[in-house]
Enzyme design. Structure first.
Site, PDB file in Angstrom:
ATOM      1  N   GLU A  85      25.886  57.424  57.757  1.00  0.00           N
ATOM      2  CA  GLU A  85      27.301  57.329  57.344  1.00  0.00           C
ATOM      3  C   GLU A  85      27.416  56.933  55.880  1.00  0.00           C
ATOM      4  O   GLU A  85      27.872  55.836  55.568  1.00  0.00           O
ATOM      5  CB  GLU A  85      28.003  56.281  58.209  1.00  0.00           C
ATOM      6  CG  GLU A  85      27.919  56.546  59.691  1.00  0.00           C
ATOM      7  CD  GLU A  85      28.265  55.314  60.520  1.00  0.00           C
ATOM      8  OE1 GLU A  85      28.275  54.192  59.975  1.00  0.00           O
ATOM      9  OE2 GLU A  85      28.523  55.484  61.717  1.00  0.00           O
ATOM     10  N   GLY A 120      28.920  56.425  52.326  1.00  0.00           N
ATOM     11  CA  GLY A 120      30.232  56.405  51.681  1.00  0.00           C
ATOM     12  C   GLY A 120      30.011  56.498  50.184  1.00  0.00           C
ATOM     13  O   GLY A 120      30.101  57.560  49.562  1.00  0.00           O
ATOM     14  N   ARG A 144      36.872  46.044  42.467  1.00  0.00           N
ATOM     15  CA  ARG A 144      35.460  45.742  42.731  1.00  0.00           C
ATOM     16  C   ARG A 144      34.859  44.702  41.777  1.00  0.00           C
ATOM     17  O   ARG A 144      34.125  43.822  42.217  1.00  0.00           O
ATOM     18  CB  ARG A 144      34.614  47.017  42.730  1.00  0.00           C
ATOM     19  CG  ARG A 144      35.005  48.014  43.822  1.00  0.00           C
ATOM     20  CD  ARG A 144      34.039  49.188  43.913  1.00  0.00           C
ATOM     21  NE  ARG A 144      32.771  48.789  44.508  1.00  0.00           N
ATOM     22  CZ  ARG A 144      31.663  48.616  43.860  1.00  0.00           C
ATOM     23  NH1 ARG A 144      31.608  48.838  42.558  1.00  0.00           N
ATOM     24  NH2 ARG A 144      30.580  48.226  44.466  1.00  0.00           N
ATOM     25  N   TYR A 146      33.830  41.744  44.208  1.00  0.00           N
ATOM     26  CA  TYR A 146      32.400  41.744  44.557  1.00  0.00           C
ATOM     27  C   TYR A 146      31.508  41.427  43.362  1.00  0.00           C
ATOM     28  O   TYR A 146      30.303  41.637  43.454  1.00  0.00           O
ATOM     29  CB  TYR A 146      31.972  43.132  45.043  1.00  0.00           C
ATOM     30  CG  TYR A 146      32.746  43.692  46.211  1.00  0.00           C
ATOM     31  CD1 TYR A 146      32.746  43.049  47.444  1.00  0.00           C
ATOM     32  CD2 TYR A 146      33.432  44.900  46.094  1.00  0.00           C
ATOM     33  CE1 TYR A 146      33.428  43.599  48.512  1.00  0.00           C
ATOM     34  CE2 TYR A 146      34.115  45.445  47.170  1.00  0.00           C
ATOM     35  CZ  TYR A 146      34.111  44.787  48.378  1.00  0.00           C
ATOM     36  OH  TYR A 146      34.773  45.336  49.434  1.00  0.00           O
ATOM     37  N   CYS A 151      49.259  39.472  35.922  1.00  0.00           N
ATOM     38  CA  CYS A 151      49.331  38.028  35.732  1.00  0.00           C
ATOM     39  C   CYS A 151      48.455  37.309  36.735  1.00  0.00           C
ATOM     40  O   CYS A 151      48.908  36.795  37.763  1.00  0.00           O
ATOM     41  CB  CYS A 151      50.776  37.568  35.777  1.00  0.00           C
ATOM     42  SG  CYS A 151      51.597  38.134  34.291  1.00  0.00           S
ATOM     43  N   GLU A 152      47.198  37.323  36.426  1.00  0.00           N
ATOM     44  CA  GLU A 152      46.128  36.810  37.285  1.00  0.00           C
ATOM     45  C   GLU A 152      44.894  37.085  36.435  1.00  0.00           C
ATOM     46  O   GLU A 152      44.890  38.027  35.659  1.00  0.00           O
ATOM     47  CB  GLU A 152      46.105  37.662  38.555  1.00  0.00           C
ATOM     48  CG  GLU A 152      45.145  37.262  39.638  1.00  0.00           C
ATOM     49  CD  GLU A 152      45.630  36.081  40.468  1.00  0.00           C
ATOM     50  OE1 GLU A 152      44.844  35.135  40.571  1.00  0.00           O
ATOM     51  OE2 GLU A 152      46.757  36.114  40.997  1.00  0.00           O
ATOM     52  N   TYR A 204      35.723  53.065  46.767  1.00  0.00           N
ATOM     53  CA  TYR A 204      36.407  51.774  46.822  1.00  0.00           C
ATOM     54  C   TYR A 204      37.152  51.470  45.517  1.00  0.00           C
ATOM     55  O   TYR A 204      37.265  50.324  45.103  1.00  0.00           O
ATOM     56  CB  TYR A 204      35.416  50.646  47.176  1.00  0.00           C
ATOM     57  CG  TYR A 204      34.566  50.989  48.373  1.00  0.00           C
ATOM     58  CD1 TYR A 204      35.120  51.011  49.644  1.00  0.00           C
ATOM     59  CD2 TYR A 204      33.225  51.332  48.233  1.00  0.00           C
ATOM     60  CE1 TYR A 204      34.353  51.376  50.744  1.00  0.00           C
ATOM     61  CE2 TYR A 204      32.454  51.700  49.330  1.00  0.00           C
ATOM     62  CZ  TYR A 204      33.035  51.716  50.580  1.00  0.00           C
ATOM     63  OH  TYR A 204      32.279  52.085  51.663  1.00  0.00           O
TER      64      TYR A 204
HETATM   65  C1  LIG Z   1      31.657  51.026  54.990  1.00  0.00           C
HETATM   66  C2  LIG Z   1      30.849  51.671  56.021  1.00  0.00           C
HETATM   67  C3  LIG Z   1      29.911  52.656  55.686  1.00  0.00           C
HETATM   68  C4  LIG Z   1      29.673  53.102  54.266  1.00  0.00           C
HETATM   69  O1  LIG Z   1      29.086  52.177  53.433  1.00  0.00           O
HETATM   70  P1  LIG Z   1      28.689  52.593  51.940  1.00  0.00           P
HETATM   71  O2  LIG Z   1      28.065  51.389  51.353  1.00  0.00           O
HETATM   72  O3  LIG Z   1      29.929  52.995  51.223  1.00  0.00           O
HETATM   73  O4  LIG Z   1      27.762  53.755  52.019  1.00  0.00           O
HETATM   74  C5  LIG Z   1      29.208  53.239  56.718  1.00  0.00           C
HETATM   75  N1  LIG Z   1      29.395  52.885  58.007  1.00  0.00           N
HETATM   76  C6  LIG Z   1      30.285  51.950  58.365  1.00  0.00           C
HETATM   77  C7  LIG Z   1      30.459  51.622  59.791  1.00  0.00           C
HETATM   78  C8  LIG Z   1      31.034  51.306  57.394  1.00  0.00           C
HETATM   79  O5  LIG Z   1      31.922  50.365  57.757  1.00  0.00           O
END
Ligand SMILES: *Cc1c(COP(=O)(O)O)cnc(C)c1O
Length: 406
Positions: free
Chosen positions: A266, A268, A305, A309, A335-336, A363
């Site tokens: 998965e 992202g 970010r 983070y 304003c922060e 993100y």
């Molecule tokens: C956020 C998330 C991802 C993706 O994470 P990345 O660091 O963006 O690759 C994959 N699986 C689940 C369940 C997530 O919550």
């Protein structure tokens, strides 16, 4: 950072900033394709499928593009499921991996026919009691490995709210047995940012140990955590090394399992981070006793970010790429305290210059807000050499849209 040749050139970004205004998010479709193909190549020796974790960036045009590549979709809310279906993903090409949602939301996803991933004992039991073996499910386990970079984005540790602990395996088995649940998948997602391939592989071995207790598995979903570089020299997940080692380990395990097994991922950030550019304008140059600030026409309302983070985004002055380098601290206009970067070397900045934040695809817009009643930025997609607006900049009406004046 991306290879230089994959990057949109500075002059082109300036042209787009002039055409569409700032602040603006710009995404480069072909870069997403390059990243997807890297994954396919790295895992070509095993039966791997990829599901784009769309919480990174959900503009419908990005979803449609990723669907056109043949990639699946990983969703964490019923709304993301709906967006995915609207973008054309087939239900069986979507996995729903929510956390702490109620049974109703799970049932809504079931009715839409998507793959369901359950991450707590309570819902597992309720789902089993209600549906038994009539709808296959996947179970999210927590293997308790610490693979993540930042504690906030690590999900495998013992305090984490994610997944069902592997130490609760007996409890899971009791529920599965008594409700006849059909478990076709096991899932783990240990956090964002794997630097050490071997740590990740240890997590995978733990998953294999659990898998022998589930006879109906069709896939093991290993989540994500593929780290991309945010600046030169940044450690990055060695995707080919991971692909090679993991494929070997997976194939070896799959050969001992009674049914054919797929491995799912998965990604992202890996797919969309480097495709994105966030372009802002320098509003003011402000010299204090200690610092030269560049105050830009954005803030953590648009890109959070760095503040949330401590993430590093490379920033460049694209209006004056040959100017003398000077040290600046880049801050927002809300304003922060919203510092994008301390003590950055930028080519001399004049008021009105455009600055770009690299790696802004994941993100970025997705975590933006209307804090300070400021307007969310526009989004532009560059594809086949053409730049098109894919989201209008907010207007004042958008701020009032759902308010009820009494
Ligand atoms: C956020 C998330 C991802 C993706 O994470 P990345 O660091 O963006 O690759 C994959 N699986 C689940 C369940 C997530 O919550």
């Amino acid at each position: 950072m991306s290879k230089q040749s994959d990057l949109l050139p500075a002059e082109y970004l300036v042209k787009l900033a002039e055409e569409f205004g700032t602040p603006v998010y710009i995404y480069h479709a072909e870069k997403i394709k390059i990243q997807y193909e890297k994954l396919q190549t790295a895992f070509q020796k095993t039966d791997a499928r990829f599901f784009y974790a769309c919480k990174a960036l959900t503009n419908i045009n990005i979803l449609k593009y990723i669907n056109s590549l043949g990639c699946g979709l990983d969703t964490v809310s019923i709304q993301e499921v709906h967006l995915g279906l609207k973008a054309g993903f087939a239900p069986n090409n979507i996995i729903f991996t929510p956390n702490c949602v109620d049974l109703e939301e799970i049932i809504a996803a079931k009715e839409l026919g998507v793959n369901i991933n359950i991450d707590n004992i309570s819902i597992l039991e309720q789902f089993g009691n209600r549906f038994g073996d009539s709808y296959p499910i996947c179970i999210r386990l927590n293997p308790h490995i610490m693979a993540g970079g930042n504690y906030k984005i690590s999900t495998g540790h013992v305090d984490s709210k994610f997944g069902i602990s592997i130490h609760q395996l007996r409890h899971i088995e009791r529920i599965v047995k008594s409700t006849k649940l059909k478990v076709t998948g096991l899932h783990m997602h240990t956090g964002s940012e794997i630097k050490d391939v071997d740590v990740f592989l240890r997590g995978v071995e733990i998953m294999f140990e659990q898998a022998v207790h589930f006879p109906d598995l069709e896939f093991i979903d290993l989540g994500s955590g593929f780290k991309v570089a945010y600046q030169a020299g940044d450690p990055e997940t060695d995707i080919n090394l991971l692909g090679r080692k993991l494929s070997d380990a997976f194939n070896k395990f799959a050969a001992t399992y009674k049914r054919p097994l797929q491995v799912w991922f998965e990604p992202g950030k890996f797919l969309v981070s480097q495709s994105g550019y966030f372009v802002v304008k320098a509003n003011v140059i402000k010299q204090t006793t200690a610092t030269v600030f560049v105050g830009v026409n954005s803030g953590f309302n648009h890109l959070i970010r760095p503040m949330f983070y401590d993430a590093f985004h490379l920033i460049k002055n694209i209006s004056n790429p040959k100017g003398t380098e000077r040290i600046y601290t880049i801050v927002g206009n809300i304003c922060e305290t919203d510092t994008f970067g301390w003590d950055r070397k930028l080519n001399e900045v004049k008021e009105g210059d455009f600055l770009v934040f690299y790696n802004a695809g994941a993100y970025g817009f997705e975590m933006s807000s209307n804090f300070n009643s400021r307007l969310k930025p526009a989004e532009v997609l560059v594809k086949d050499g053409k730049a098109q607006l894919i989201r209008k900049r907010d207007t004042l009406e958008d701020l009032l849209r759902n308010q009820i004046e009494l």
